[in-house]
Design a protein around this motif. Sequence first.
Motif, PDB file in Angstrom:
ATOM      1  N   THR A   1       9.036 -13.066   7.782  1.00  0.00           N
ATOM      2  CA  THR A   1      10.407 -13.344   7.928  1.00  0.00           C
ATOM      3  C   THR A   1      11.348 -12.068   8.366  1.00  0.00           C
ATOM      4  OG1 THR A   1      10.428 -14.809   6.131  1.00  0.00           O
ATOM      5  CG2 THR A   1      12.657 -14.012   6.411  1.00  0.00           C
ATOM      6  N   GLY A   2      10.710 -10.878   7.924  1.00  0.00           N
ATOM      7  CA  GLY A   2      11.344  -9.470   8.415  1.00  0.00           C
ATOM      8  C   GLY A   2      11.426  -9.415   9.950  1.00  0.00           C
ATOM      9  N   GLU A   3      10.413 -10.043  10.550  1.00  0.00           N
ATOM     10  CA  GLU A   3      10.534  -9.855  11.924  1.00  0.00           C
ATOM     11  C   GLU A   3      11.799 -10.826  12.576  1.00  0.00           C
ATOM     12  OE1 GLU A   3       8.761  -8.139  14.406  1.00  0.00           O
ATOM     13  OE2 GLU A   3       7.574  -7.040  12.588  1.00  0.00           O
ATOM     14  N   LEU A   4      11.820 -11.924  11.871  1.00  0.00           N
ATOM     15  CA  LEU A   4      12.772 -12.980  12.289  1.00  0.00           C
ATOM     16  C   LEU A   4      14.113 -12.355  12.081  1.00  0.00           C
ATOM     17  CD1 LEU A   4      14.040 -15.800  12.813  1.00  0.00           C
ATOM     18  CD2 LEU A   4      13.761 -16.373  10.387  1.00  0.00           C
ATOM     19  N   ARG A   5      14.396 -11.806  10.850  1.00  0.00           N
ATOM     20  CA  ARG A   5      15.691 -10.988  10.728  1.00  0.00           C
ATOM     21  C   ARG A   5      15.947  -9.991  11.766  1.00  0.00           C
ATOM     22  NH1 ARG A   5      16.112 -11.276   4.088  1.00  0.00           N
ATOM     23  NH2 ARG A   5      16.004 -13.387   3.829  1.00  0.00           N
ATOM     24  N   ALA A   6      15.007  -9.272  11.978  1.00  0.00           N
ATOM     25  CA  ALA A   6      15.025  -8.375  13.182  1.00  0.00           C
ATOM     26  C   ALA A   6      15.719  -9.029  14.279  1.00  0.00           C
ATOM     27  CB  ALA A   6      13.811  -7.511  13.113  1.00  0.00           C
ATOM     28  N   GLY A   7      15.040 -10.167  14.612  1.00  0.00           N
ATOM     29  CA  GLY A   7      15.331 -10.956  15.893  1.00  0.00           C
ATOM     30  C   GLY A   7      16.915 -11.366  15.875  1.00  0.00           C
ATOM     31  N   LEU A   8      17.202 -11.935  14.554  1.00  0.00           N
ATOM     32  CA  LEU A   8      18.535 -12.352  14.470  1.00  0.00           C
ATOM     33  C   LEU A   8      19.478 -11.237  14.382  1.00  0.00           C
ATOM     34  CD1 LEU A   8      18.086 -14.764  11.637  1.00  0.00           C
ATOM     35  CD2 LEU A   8      18.563 -15.320  13.880  1.00  0.00           C
ATOM     36  N   ARG A   9      19.301  -9.826  14.118  1.00  0.00           N
ATOM     37  CA  ARG A   9      19.859  -8.814  14.051  1.00  0.00           C
ATOM     38  C   ARG A   9      20.235  -8.498  15.559  1.00  0.00           C
ATOM     39  NH1 ARG A   9      21.839  -5.496  10.319  1.00  0.00           N
ATOM     40  NH2 ARG A   9      23.063  -3.719  10.892  1.00  0.00           N
TER      41      ARG A   9
ATOM     42  N   MET B   1      16.438  -7.263   4.103  1.00  0.00           N
ATOM     43  CA  MET B   1      14.985  -7.586   4.178  1.00  0.00           C
ATOM     44  C   MET B   1      14.409  -8.576   2.984  1.00  0.00           C
ATOM     45  SD  MET B   1      13.279  -6.498   6.828  1.00  0.00           S
ATOM     46  CE  MET B   1      13.834  -5.678   8.367  1.00  0.00           C
ATOM     47  N   PRO B   2      13.493  -9.316   3.182  1.00  0.00           N
ATOM     48  CA  PRO B   2      12.847  -9.986   2.080  1.00  0.00           C
ATOM     49  C   PRO B   2      12.013  -9.005   1.242  1.00  0.00           C
ATOM     50  CG  PRO B   2      11.733 -10.647   4.077  1.00  0.00           C
ATOM     51  CD  PRO B   2      13.098  -9.645   4.591  1.00  0.00           C
ATOM     52  N   GLU B   3      12.093  -9.323  -0.099  1.00  0.00           N
ATOM     53  CA  GLU B   3      11.442  -8.300  -1.156  1.00  0.00           C
ATOM     54  C   GLU B   3      10.150  -8.715  -1.059  1.00  0.00           C
ATOM     55  OE1 GLU B   3      11.309  -5.238  -3.931  1.00  0.00           O
ATOM     56  OE2 GLU B   3      13.030  -5.871  -2.621  1.00  0.00           O
ATOM     57  N   PRO B   4       9.205  -7.740  -0.977  1.00  0.00           N
ATOM     58  CA  PRO B   4       7.710  -7.839  -0.919  1.00  0.00           C
ATOM     59  C   PRO B   4       7.312  -8.171  -2.447  1.00  0.00           C
ATOM     60  CG  PRO B   4       7.919  -5.659  -0.425  1.00  0.00           C
ATOM     61  CD  PRO B   4       9.378  -6.334  -0.283  1.00  0.00           C
ATOM     62  N   LEU B   5       6.642  -9.136  -2.854  1.00  0.00           N
ATOM     63  CA  LEU B   5       6.206  -9.411  -4.240  1.00  0.00           C
ATOM     64  C   LEU B   5       4.916  -9.824  -4.246  1.00  0.00           C
ATOM     65  CD1 LEU B   5       9.377 -11.662  -4.888  1.00  0.00           C
ATOM     66  CD2 LEU B   5       8.930  -9.178  -5.865  1.00  0.00           C
ATOM     67  N   LEU B   6       4.109  -9.560  -3.517  1.00  0.00           N
ATOM     68  CA  LEU B   6       2.397  -9.838  -3.503  1.00  0.00           C
ATOM     69  C   LEU B   6       1.945  -8.387  -3.509  1.00  0.00           C
ATOM     70  CD1 LEU B   6       0.187 -11.757  -3.930  1.00  0.00           C
ATOM     71  CD2 LEU B   6      -0.120 -11.617  -1.471  1.00  0.00           C
ATOM     72  N   PRO B   7       1.442  -7.967  -4.655  1.00  0.00           N
ATOM     73  CA  PRO B   7       0.796  -6.705  -4.612  1.00  0.00           C
ATOM     74  C   PRO B   7      -0.791  -6.743  -4.138  1.00  0.00           C
ATOM     75  CG  PRO B   7       0.962  -7.425  -6.907  1.00  0.00           C
ATOM     76  CD  PRO B   7       1.509  -8.595  -6.102  1.00  0.00           C
ATOM     77  N   ILE B   8      -1.113  -5.739  -3.450  1.00  0.00           N
ATOM     78  CA  ILE B   8      -2.589  -5.327  -2.899  1.00  0.00           C
ATOM     79  C   ILE B   8      -2.956  -4.310  -3.141  1.00  0.00           C
ATOM     80  CG2 ILE B   8      -4.170  -5.699  -0.988  1.00  0.00           C
ATOM     81  CD1 ILE B   8      -2.749  -8.462  -1.709  1.00  0.00           C
ATOM     82  N   ALA B   9      -4.011  -3.922  -4.111  1.00  0.00           N
ATOM     83  CA  ALA B   9      -4.217  -2.553  -4.324  1.00  0.00           C
ATOM     84  C   ALA B   9      -5.628  -2.091  -3.478  1.00  0.00           C
ATOM     85  CB  ALA B   9      -5.101  -2.493  -5.777  1.00  0.00           C
ATOM     86  N   VAL B  10      -5.327  -1.053  -2.774  1.00  0.00           N
ATOM     87  CA  VAL B  10      -6.069  -0.563  -1.825  1.00  0.00           C
ATOM     88  C   VAL B  10      -6.764   0.747  -2.040  1.00  0.00           C
ATOM     89  CG1 VAL B  10      -5.312  -2.167   0.036  1.00  0.00           C
ATOM     90  CG2 VAL B  10      -4.548   0.326  -0.254  1.00  0.00           C
ATOM     91  N   GLN B  11      -7.919   1.278  -1.470  1.00  0.00           N
ATOM     92  CA  GLN B  11      -8.476   2.510  -1.536  1.00  0.00           C
ATOM     93  C   GLN B  11      -9.096   3.021  -0.287  1.00  0.00           C
ATOM     94  OE1 GLN B  11     -10.550   2.529  -5.246  1.00  0.00           O
ATOM     95  NE2 GLN B  11     -12.607   2.121  -4.089  1.00  0.00           N
ATOM     96  N   ALA B  12      -9.267   4.177  -0.127  1.00  0.00           N
ATOM     97  CA  ALA B  12     -10.138   4.744   0.979  1.00  0.00           C
ATOM     98  C   ALA B  12     -11.343   4.341   0.748  1.00  0.00           C
ATOM     99  CB  ALA B  12      -9.826   6.331   1.193  1.00  0.00           C
ATOM    100  N   ALA B  13     -12.252   3.771   1.864  1.00  0.00           N
ATOM    101  CA  ALA B  13     -13.548   3.520   1.561  1.00  0.00           C
ATOM    102  C   ALA B  13     -14.610   4.741   1.184  1.00  0.00           C
ATOM    103  CB  ALA B  13     -14.384   2.907   2.750  1.00  0.00           C
ATOM    104  N   THR B  14     -14.130   5.818   1.634  1.00  0.00           N
ATOM    105  CA  THR B  14     -14.900   7.211   1.356  1.00  0.00           C
ATOM    106  C   THR B  14     -13.855   8.210   1.329  1.00  0.00           C
ATOM    107  OG1 THR B  14     -15.237   7.896   3.658  1.00  0.00           O
ATOM    108  CG2 THR B  14     -16.750   6.378   2.691  1.00  0.00           C
TER     109      THR B  14
END
Length: 726
Positions: free
Chosen positions: A103-111, A432-445
């Motif tokens: 949706t963020g890309e859509l709102r950028a397009g509308l702007r 902008m829509p609020e991001p509400l899905l958390p993804i925890a990441v880390q560098a592989a090494t």
Amino acid sequence: MSTKKAATRTSTALFDTADRPEKLRNVTLVGHSAAGKTTLVEALLAATGAIPRAGSVADGSTVSDHDPVEVSQQRSVALSVCPLQWDGVVVNLLDTPGYPDFTGELRAGLRAADAALFVVSAAEDIDPITVSLWEECGAIGTPRAVVITKLDAPRADFARAVTACQQVFGGADGQAVLPLYLPVGGAGEGEPPHALVGLLTRTVYDYSNGFPPAESGSGAEAIDIDADRAALIEAIINNSEDESLLDRYLAGEDIGLDVLVDDLETAVARATFFPVIPACAGTGLGLAELLEILSGGFPSPVELDPPATTTLDGAPGPQLRCDPDGPLVAEIVRTSVDPYLGRLSVLRVFSGTITPESQVHISGHGGADRGHPDHDADERVGQLHSPLGATLRPIERAIAGDICAIGRLGSAETGDTVSDKANPLLIAPWDMPEPLLPIAVQAATRGDEDALAKALGRLTAGDPTVRVERHQDTGQLVLWCLGEAHADVVLDRLRSTGAHVDTVPLRIALRETFTAEARGHGRLVKQSGGHGQFAVCDVIISPLPRGSGVQFTEKVVGGSVPSQFISSVEKGVRAQLDSGLDNDHIPLTDVQVTLVDGKAHSVDSSDAAFQTAGALAVKDAAAAARPALLEPIAVLEVTVPDAHVGGVLSDLSGRRGRVTGTEPDPSAHVGMERTIVHAEVPESELVRYAITLRSLTAGTGRFTRAFSRMELVPAQVADTLRKPAE
């Protein structure tokens, strides 16, 4: 797909841009991901000669979907600009993703656009996401039209699609959404239509031999269009500023075609009338009529007001007009990183003119909460381009109302304002829509940590909808995304830059506390020759109300613990409470620790010894009275259509949630009633709630969350919550 194939293509031929804003149109295509937006864009580009033919990109991508992630996932994930020329007008088509995660890309397009073209499939029902987007456009007064596509699909039904559009897009009687043309069927039953008949002109446009159509003034008599024509004329007259027109029409006067067309265009520009055009990208049906709407029916940039501006210190800026000679104000609506050209910024120019080698000021304000700190920088503009999907065509200038691309603006991010260096201005960023899905990441090494840091910088520069957070309690690096598809794209983009990233289970910021008073004894006695270590302390740990934190007091009598070592005991106590009692490292809170007694040695006691004794006393107290687990509770506000309230309430109950109230959504339109559900839910139950809510409500539900308090975890749940932290 190789990086070389995915790279932006450049052209040496100078592209001929519009010489004044009146000859520009900026139109965003909006619709479900399966509605056929990209196919329609390619058909329009091919019909106007912008590309040799539809589907002519050699690497298997499309003109719009050229990004490597788009090609690999076979769907649009980013805004794409595709200009074409028709009847002396340059039309910038902005193809947007149809999936709700983008949706963020859509709102950028509308702007960036001045009008929206809603793409609806004649073979499918109108999905709730498209209805929500229509409401969003209506809230900001965007002029709109509807194109009904896929008329050659087996289950296509134009009349049914029009009725559906009138029900969900129109007013109470649906008369604001009406077709300008009707399709004429093929030679046999079940064959797709081969022609259109204009309701105002009674002209037949025959596409039997493809684009452009053959026009005929005869043949319309055999087609029953009287009822549809009368409804169209009445709707145009009802939206006319000429109040005498209705009386003249009711008196039987034949209203001139020029008058009707002028009033129609005015109503479209005011967003009170929404024309419907049948089209079929595969056969070319309706492309000429659609191009006529795009170039002549939609308003030019000079007919609409640019966004308001402020100075960098927040004072009101000048009132802008779409004037090439005015002060330069442009906005970056998309940022990407090309493997050959570096950072590429797509700009919508609202005022002034941009030329190569000019000095500009770039301002980014208002995104600190998403990991985009405020920034200001002066930079030099390099070569200007007109983007056609992945192809960049050099241009001499970009005037007010146009869209261009600039390479190597090192500090530029999506949402930034570009203005005159001598008079910098700022445009408030779009919602902008609020991001509400958390993804925890880390560098592989450990060696990938630097690459990950650089990749995150590029990611946040181009995607303002992702939020990067280093959680202060768990220490995890968390990417907040809009949904699973968005998360997949974010991870693909990180890995495509060479950063080896792993996803890990998300840790919830748990706490422990004492539910009853406990005594602890800490004793450190070491003597191994020379200077020893000696410290003894006794503490009482008492529970405190939620939110009190950790409090330390002392009630030592007779100097059993010398005053200079009381602060040492407090340091040891607090350090032990912060680090937790077991290997799970869950901090303790909401307790009062009181030092009541102890012993010291005149030679062997030290600051370090009493710190250790304080920590041992805490552990001893915990062994006597096992602390209870606390979990964070979030205040949830869920907005859903009334039809889905029952399912949402049931799901919240299964998440150990407490519903605190419901109320009608005051912003909902008539016929689209929604309910706001207020609830309190443990944060551990909300990790994937964004995905579940979308599934429960067919993508129409939305929610907000905020931390409320810490609360005791039920005993039957505590062991389950501890496991991810072990």
